[in-house]
Write a protein that holds these residues in place. Structure first.
Motif, PDB file in Angstrom:
ATOM      1  N   ALA A 115      47.615  40.958  27.672  1.00 12.28           N
ATOM      2  CA  ALA A 115      47.724  40.899  29.205  1.00 12.28           C
ATOM      3  C   ALA A 115      48.353  42.190  29.704  1.00 12.28           C
ATOM      4  O   ALA A 115      48.144  42.678  30.837  1.00 12.28           O
ATOM      5  CB  ALA A 115      48.799  39.702  29.485  1.00 12.28           C
ATOM      6  N   GLY A 116      48.931  42.982  28.798  1.00 11.08           N
ATOM      7  CA  GLY A 116      49.560  44.351  29.183  1.00 11.08           C
ATOM      8  C   GLY A 116      48.353  45.359  29.572  1.00 11.08           C
ATOM      9  O   GLY A 116      48.439  46.412  30.232  1.00 11.08           O
ATOM     10  N   GLU A 117      47.146  45.119  29.237  1.00 16.12           N
ATOM     11  CA  GLU A 117      46.075  46.178  29.513  1.00 16.12           C
ATOM     12  C   GLU A 117      44.826  45.395  30.452  1.00 16.12           C
ATOM     13  O   GLU A 117      43.795  46.153  30.481  1.00 16.12           O
ATOM     14  CB  GLU A 117      45.186  45.968  28.087  1.00 16.12           C
ATOM     15  CG  GLU A 117      46.025  46.714  26.826  1.00 16.12           C
ATOM     16  CD  GLU A 117      45.030  46.918  25.827  1.00 16.12           C
ATOM     17  OE1 GLU A 117      43.943  46.705  25.600  1.00 16.12           O
ATOM     18  OE2 GLU A 117      45.708  47.142  24.728  1.00 16.12           O
ATOM     19  N   VAL A 118      45.612  44.574  31.331  1.00 17.14           N
ATOM     20  CA  VAL A 118      44.994  43.884  32.289  1.00 17.14           C
ATOM     21  C   VAL A 118      45.541  44.230  33.893  1.00 17.14           C
ATOM     22  O   VAL A 118      46.791  44.108  33.862  1.00 17.14           O
ATOM     23  CB  VAL A 118      44.737  42.416  32.347  1.00 17.14           C
ATOM     24  CG1 VAL A 118      43.910  41.929  33.553  1.00 17.14           C
ATOM     25  CG2 VAL A 118      43.722  42.189  31.101  1.00 17.14           C
ATOM     26  N   ASN A 119      44.911  44.947  34.810  1.00 19.80           N
ATOM     27  CA  ASN A 119      45.517  45.195  36.075  1.00 19.80           C
ATOM     28  C   ASN A 119      45.467  43.720  36.849  1.00 19.80           C
ATOM     29  O   ASN A 119      44.635  43.235  37.121  1.00 19.80           O
ATOM     30  CB  ASN A 119      44.655  46.073  36.951  1.00 19.80           C
ATOM     31  CG  ASN A 119      44.491  47.329  36.328  1.00 19.80           C
ATOM     32  OD1 ASN A 119      45.630  47.957  35.773  1.00 19.80           O
ATOM     33  ND2 ASN A 119      43.321  48.134  36.203  1.00 19.80           N
ATOM     34  N   GLY A 120      46.671  43.102  36.851  1.00 25.26           N
ATOM     35  CA  GLY A 120      47.067  41.781  37.536  1.00 25.26           C
ATOM     36  C   GLY A 120      46.973  40.710  36.654  1.00 25.26           C
ATOM     37  O   GLY A 120      47.124  40.799  35.253  1.00 25.26           O
ATOM     38  N   SER A 121      46.883  39.573  37.013  1.00 23.15           N
ATOM     39  CA  SER A 121      46.942  38.439  35.997  1.00 23.15           C
ATOM     40  C   SER A 121      45.595  38.037  35.430  1.00 23.15           C
ATOM     41  O   SER A 121      44.705  38.413  36.046  1.00 23.15           O
ATOM     42  CB  SER A 121      47.630  37.197  36.482  1.00 23.15           C
ATOM     43  OG  SER A 121      46.748  36.376  37.531  1.00 23.15           O
ATOM     44  N   ALA A 150      33.624  43.970  39.050  1.00 21.76           N
ATOM     45  CA  ALA A 150      34.777  44.198  39.655  1.00 21.76           C
ATOM     46  C   ALA A 150      35.912  44.299  38.295  1.00 21.76           C
ATOM     47  O   ALA A 150      36.638  45.233  38.308  1.00 21.76           O
ATOM     48  CB  ALA A 150      35.173  43.367  40.623  1.00 21.76           C
ATOM     49  N   TYR A 151      35.636  43.307  37.639  1.00 25.44           N
ATOM     50  CA  TYR A 151      36.626  43.232  36.252  1.00 25.44           C
ATOM     51  C   TYR A 151      36.357  44.566  35.650  1.00 25.44           C
ATOM     52  O   TYR A 151      37.379  44.913  35.249  1.00 25.44           O
ATOM     53  CB  TYR A 151      36.375  41.936  35.479  1.00 25.44           C
ATOM     54  CG  TYR A 151      37.173  42.067  34.065  1.00 25.44           C
ATOM     55  CD1 TYR A 151      38.512  41.841  34.050  1.00 25.44           C
ATOM     56  CD2 TYR A 151      36.503  42.447  33.098  1.00 25.44           C
ATOM     57  CE1 TYR A 151      39.086  41.933  33.046  1.00 25.44           C
ATOM     58  CE2 TYR A 151      37.169  42.422  31.861  1.00 25.44           C
ATOM     59  CZ  TYR A 151      38.525  42.117  31.801  1.00 25.44           C
ATOM     60  OH  TYR A 151      39.324  42.390  30.622  1.00 25.44           O
ATOM     61  N   PHE A 152      35.172  44.827  35.327  1.00 22.93           N
ATOM     62  CA  PHE A 152      34.761  46.041  34.416  1.00 22.93           C
ATOM     63  C   PHE A 152      35.197  47.455  35.035  1.00 22.93           C
ATOM     64  O   PHE A 152      35.892  48.134  34.321  1.00 22.93           O
ATOM     65  CB  PHE A 152      33.510  46.196  33.939  1.00 22.93           C
ATOM     66  CG  PHE A 152      33.155  45.070  32.864  1.00 22.93           C
ATOM     67  CD1 PHE A 152      33.971  45.059  31.632  1.00 22.93           C
ATOM     68  CD2 PHE A 152      32.172  44.091  33.046  1.00 22.93           C
ATOM     69  CE1 PHE A 152      33.394  44.000  30.820  1.00 22.93           C
ATOM     70  CE2 PHE A 152      31.793  43.136  32.121  1.00 22.93           C
ATOM     71  CZ  PHE A 152      32.464  43.154  30.896  1.00 22.93           C
ATOM     72  N   ALA A 153      35.108  47.400  36.449  1.00 26.87           N
ATOM     73  CA  ALA A 153      35.763  48.618  37.081  1.00 26.87           C
ATOM     74  C   ALA A 153      37.121  48.804  37.439  1.00 26.87           C
ATOM     75  O   ALA A 153      37.693  49.709  37.359  1.00 26.87           O
ATOM     76  CB  ALA A 153      34.699  48.505  38.501  1.00 26.87           C
ATOM     77  N   ARG A 154      37.753  47.632  37.731  1.00 25.05           N
ATOM     78  CA  ARG A 154      39.028  47.497  38.064  1.00 25.05           C
ATOM     79  C   ARG A 154      40.075  46.620  37.481  1.00 25.05           C
ATOM     80  O   ARG A 154      41.141  46.999  37.449  1.00 25.05           O
ATOM     81  CB  ARG A 154      39.109  47.108  39.741  1.00 25.05           C
ATOM     82  CG  ARG A 154      38.388  47.882  40.518  1.00 25.05           C
ATOM     83  CD  ARG A 154      39.103  49.152  41.004  1.00 25.05           C
ATOM     84  NE  ARG A 154      38.299  49.941  42.036  1.00 25.05           N
ATOM     85  CZ  ARG A 154      38.378  50.961  42.548  1.00 25.05           C
ATOM     86  NH1 ARG A 154      39.645  51.498  42.111  1.00 25.05           N
ATOM     87  NH2 ARG A 154      37.774  51.379  43.329  1.00 25.05           N
ATOM     88  N   GLY A 155      39.519  45.761  36.479  1.00 23.94           N
ATOM     89  CA  GLY A 155      40.354  44.980  36.162  1.00 23.94           C
ATOM     90  C   GLY A 155      41.086  45.360  34.697  1.00 23.94           C
ATOM     91  O   GLY A 155      42.034  44.919  34.327  1.00 23.94           O
ATOM     92  N   ARG A 156      40.655  46.416  34.082  1.00 23.04           N
ATOM     93  CA  ARG A 156      41.047  46.733  32.812  1.00 23.04           C
ATOM     94  C   ARG A 156      41.697  48.063  32.958  1.00 23.04           C
ATOM     95  O   ARG A 156      41.411  49.010  33.642  1.00 23.04           O
ATOM     96  CB  ARG A 156      40.023  46.954  31.965  1.00 23.04           C
ATOM     97  CG  ARG A 156      38.953  45.877  31.587  1.00 23.04           C
ATOM     98  CD  ARG A 156      37.901  46.062  30.611  1.00 23.04           C
ATOM     99  NE  ARG A 156      36.832  47.097  31.125  1.00 23.04           N
ATOM    100  CZ  ARG A 156      36.053  47.708  30.064  1.00 23.04           C
ATOM    101  NH1 ARG A 156      36.198  47.185  29.101  1.00 23.04           N
ATOM    102  NH2 ARG A 156      35.297  48.704  30.886  1.00 23.04           N
ATOM    103  N   LYS A 157      42.890  48.176  32.255  1.00 30.11           N
ATOM    104  CA  LYS A 157      43.725  49.369  32.231  1.00 30.11           C
ATOM    105  C   LYS A 157      43.015  50.372  31.415  1.00 30.11           C
ATOM    106  O   LYS A 157      42.446  49.911  30.147  1.00 30.11           O
ATOM    107  CB  LYS A 157      44.971  49.179  31.835  1.00 30.11           C
ATOM    108  CG  LYS A 157      46.048  48.388  32.935  1.00 30.11           C
ATOM    109  CD  LYS A 157      47.298  48.314  32.718  1.00 30.11           C
ATOM    110  CE  LYS A 157      48.038  47.521  33.786  1.00 30.11           C
ATOM    111  NZ  LYS A 157      49.597  47.457  33.462  1.00 30.11           N
ATOM    112  N   ARG A 158      43.116  51.733  31.651  1.00 29.49           N
ATOM    113  CA  ARG A 158      42.296  52.520  30.712  1.00 29.49           C
ATOM    114  C   ARG A 158      43.471  53.424  29.955  1.00 29.49           C
ATOM    115  O   ARG A 158      44.388  53.919  30.106  1.00 29.49           O
ATOM    116  CB  ARG A 158      41.373  53.461  31.369  1.00 29.49           C
ATOM    117  CG  ARG A 158      40.455  52.550  31.869  1.00 29.49           C
ATOM    118  CD  ARG A 158      39.277  53.607  32.653  1.00 29.49           C
ATOM    119  NE  ARG A 158      38.399  52.601  33.367  1.00 29.49           N
ATOM    120  CZ  ARG A 158      37.224  52.136  32.644  1.00 29.49           C
ATOM    121  NH1 ARG A 158      37.007  52.407  31.551  1.00 29.49           N
ATOM    122  NH2 ARG A 158      36.502  51.449  33.524  1.00 29.49           N
TER     123      ARG A 158
END
Length: 69
Positions: free
Chosen positions: A38-44, A61-69
């Motif tokens: 969960a800590g590597e995901v932007n949002g819930s 959208a998930y692949f572009a914005r949902g994952r923290k890099r």
């Protein structure tokens, strides 16, 4: 309303191809979301699981914005 019987073979192929791509994108995104902490995901994670279900836009959208890099 156009039914499956009314479609030409080319139209059926395009529809099946698009459905296959959509399903592949969604399954890939859900698998990544499930395996990512969960800590590597932007949002819930619950929010992203719902967004992924939205046609082509959700998984992209998930692949572009949902994952923290």
């Amino acid at each position: 309303m156009i039914t499956w019987k009314d479609m030409t073979p080319a139209q059926r192929g395009v529809l099946l191809g698009a459905a296959s791509i959509q399903l592949s994108l969604a399954v890939s995104a859900w698998a990544d979301l499930a395996s990512r902490p969960a800590g590597e995901v932007n949002g819930s994670k619950a929010k992203w699981a719902g967004i992924i279900a939205i046609n082509f836009v959700g998984p992209i959208a998930y692949f572009a914005r949902g994952r923290k890099r």
